[in-house]
Design an enzyme around this catalytic site. Structure first.
Site, PDB file in Angstrom:
ATOM      1  N   LYS A   1       0.840  -1.205   0.000  1.00  0.00           N
ATOM      2  CA  LYS A   1       0.000   0.000   0.000  1.00  0.00           C
ATOM      3  C   LYS A   1       0.873   1.253   0.000  1.00  0.00           C
ATOM      4  O   LYS A   1       0.586   2.232  -0.701  1.00  0.00           O
ATOM      5  CB  LYS A   1      -0.924   0.003   1.237  1.00  0.00           C
ATOM      6  CG  LYS A   1      -2.039  -1.036   1.149  1.00  0.00           C
ATOM      7  CD  LYS A   1      -2.823  -1.162   2.450  1.00  0.00           C
ATOM      8  CE  LYS A   1      -3.823  -2.315   2.360  1.00  0.00           C
ATOM      9  NZ  LYS A   1      -4.612  -2.518   3.580  1.00  0.00           N
TER      10      LYS A   1
ATOM     11  N   ASP B   1     -10.678   3.596   4.231  1.00  0.00           N
ATOM     12  CA  ASP B   1     -11.004   2.158   4.131  1.00  0.00           C
ATOM     13  C   ASP B   1     -12.508   1.939   3.927  1.00  0.00           C
ATOM     14  O   ASP B   1     -12.930   0.865   3.511  1.00  0.00           O
ATOM     15  CB  ASP B   1     -10.613   1.452   5.436  1.00  0.00           C
ATOM     16  CG  ASP B   1      -9.395   0.560   5.287  1.00  0.00           C
ATOM     17  OD1 ASP B   1      -9.152   0.072   4.170  1.00  0.00           O
ATOM     18  OD2 ASP B   1      -8.702   0.346   6.304  1.00  0.00           O
TER      19      ASP B   1
ATOM     20  N   GLN C   1      -4.391  -1.197   9.692  1.00  0.00           N
ATOM     21  CA  GLN C   1      -4.392  -2.523   9.058  1.00  0.00           C
ATOM     22  C   GLN C   1      -5.057  -3.545   9.981  1.00  0.00           C
ATOM     23  O   GLN C   1      -4.771  -3.627  11.164  1.00  0.00           O
ATOM     24  CB  GLN C   1      -2.945  -2.928   8.731  1.00  0.00           C
ATOM     25  CG  GLN C   1      -2.804  -4.245   8.004  1.00  0.00           C
ATOM     26  CD  GLN C   1      -3.423  -4.240   6.611  1.00  0.00           C
ATOM     27  OE1 GLN C   1      -3.513  -3.214   5.942  1.00  0.00           O
ATOM     28  NE2 GLN C   1      -3.864  -5.400   6.156  1.00  0.00           N
TER      29      GLN C   1
HETATM   30  N1  GUN Z   1      -6.967  -6.293   6.144  1.00  0.00           N
HETATM   31  C1  GUN Z   1      -7.337  -7.001   5.048  1.00  0.00           C
HETATM   32  N2  GUN Z   1      -7.874  -6.184   4.124  1.00  0.00           N
HETATM   33  C2  GUN Z   1      -7.852  -4.944   4.653  1.00  0.00           C
HETATM   34  C3  GUN Z   1      -8.260  -3.673   4.162  1.00  0.00           C
HETATM   35  O1  GUN Z   1      -8.789  -3.512   3.059  1.00  0.00           O
HETATM   36  N3  GUN Z   1      -8.042  -2.627   5.001  1.00  0.00           N
HETATM   37  C4  GUN Z   1      -7.483  -2.769   6.231  1.00  0.00           C
HETATM   38  N4  GUN Z   1      -7.325  -1.696   6.978  1.00  0.00           N
HETATM   39  N5  GUN Z   1      -7.102  -3.927   6.705  1.00  0.00           N
HETATM   40  C5  GUN Z   1      -7.284  -5.007   5.916  1.00  0.00           C
END
Ligand code: GUN
Length: 285
Positions: free
Chosen positions: A52, A119, A96
């Site tokens: 990311k 998110d 996350q």
């Molecule tokens: N863990 C797995 N997918 C995601 C996501 O799209 N965002 C976040 N913050 N954590 C995740």
């Protein structure tokens, strides 16, 4: 022979658009900024976060890395979120998931300011989706919609079946498909005769988290099949769809890897730019 939906290519196009928007904002004196919070040292989460941050760098978003030890108490994480909420330089906040067990993920998600909820997990963002109001959409289902659009697949009038009812994917996916005029069925572990329900689908979205569970016996000939699964197995990373079995019967199918995964990250970048644009507009109006 199905059309293979190339998530990497669609993601690259989304990121190119984002990079152009980032340059426009930069010209207005605004550097888009995403704060990334990772608690603990789960290797899969660390790898997602790295990707990311790389995506952000590629399009001109500054990312600020906050790594906290696994044993971080709730009040410390809460304080960090409060500081990021109050920091005018931060446009988006990503915590996350999953968090270590002793932390309350629901309260952390609800603590993030909805204006910075890139998110799309905040109850306000989900409520806005339900109500059809503008707001941040969860990145994975938003990425699926973008992929469908890029391939000229209009869900209007389609019988869509979403397998999985998670808050991150299944539920928002169903709502976005509904918004796009599909007739939507959501299936889950208690669904009676799952293969029979799936065989009714013109558009089948698999978001179950079971390696290669969906084989051709679940798929109507000519259906569009979107695989949201990311399962790490001895064979490497596989989706929820048995690609070799389904590809010959589907009209279009997204592979794993190279399908939905890159789209999720591209939509995070797009959401962060939207947050930055809204902030820039608000401060200059
Ligand atoms: N863990 C797995 N997918 C995601 C996501 O799209 N965002 C976040 N913050 N954590 C995740």
């Amino acid at each position: 022979m199905a059309t293979i939906i190339d998530g990497k290519a669609v993601a690259a196009a989304v990121k190119e658009r984002a990079a152009a928007q980032a340059r426009e904002l930069e010209a207005r004196g605004v550097t888009p900024c995403l704060a990334v919070v990772l608690v603990g040292d789960d290797p899969a989460s660390a790898s997602y976060v790295r990707m990311k941050e790389r995506d952000c760098a590629e399009v001109g978003i500054e990312s600020r890395d906050h790594r906290l030890p696994a044993e971080t108490p709730q009040d410390e994480l809460d304080e960090l979120i409060d500081r990021l909420n109050a920091d005018p330089a931060v446009d988006g906040i990503l915590v996350q998931m999953p968090l270590p067990k002793h932390l309350d993920a629901e309260s952390v998600i609800a603590r993030i300011s909805p204006e910075k909820d890139v998110d799309g997990f905040h109850p306000e963002s989900l409520g806005r989706l339900v109500r059809g109001l503008p707001g941040f959409r969860a990145c994975t289902p938003a990425g699926v919609m973008e992929m469908l659009h890029a391939y000229g697949i209009d869900p209007t009038g389609m019988d869509a079946v979403v397998v999985g009812r998670s808050t991150i994917v299944g539920k928002p996916m169903a709502l976005l498909l509904l918004e796009a005029n599909a007739t939507v069925t959501v299936c889950h572990s208690r669904t009676r005769d799952l293969p029979a329900v799936c065989r009714e689908a013109d558009l089948l979205v698999a978001a179950i988290g079971r390696p290669e569970m969906i084989d051709s016996s679940y798929v109507k000939p000519g259906a569009v099949v979107i695989d949201v699964g990311i399962n790490r197995t001895e064979k490497g990373m596989v989706g929820d769809v048995d690609f070799a079995s389904v590809e010959p019967v589907a009209s279009a199918i997204s592979p794993v890897p190279g399908g939905v995964g890159p789209m999720t990250r591209a939509m995070l970048v797009a959401n962060t730019l939207e947050a930055a644009r809204l902030r820039a507009d608000a401060s200059q109006s």
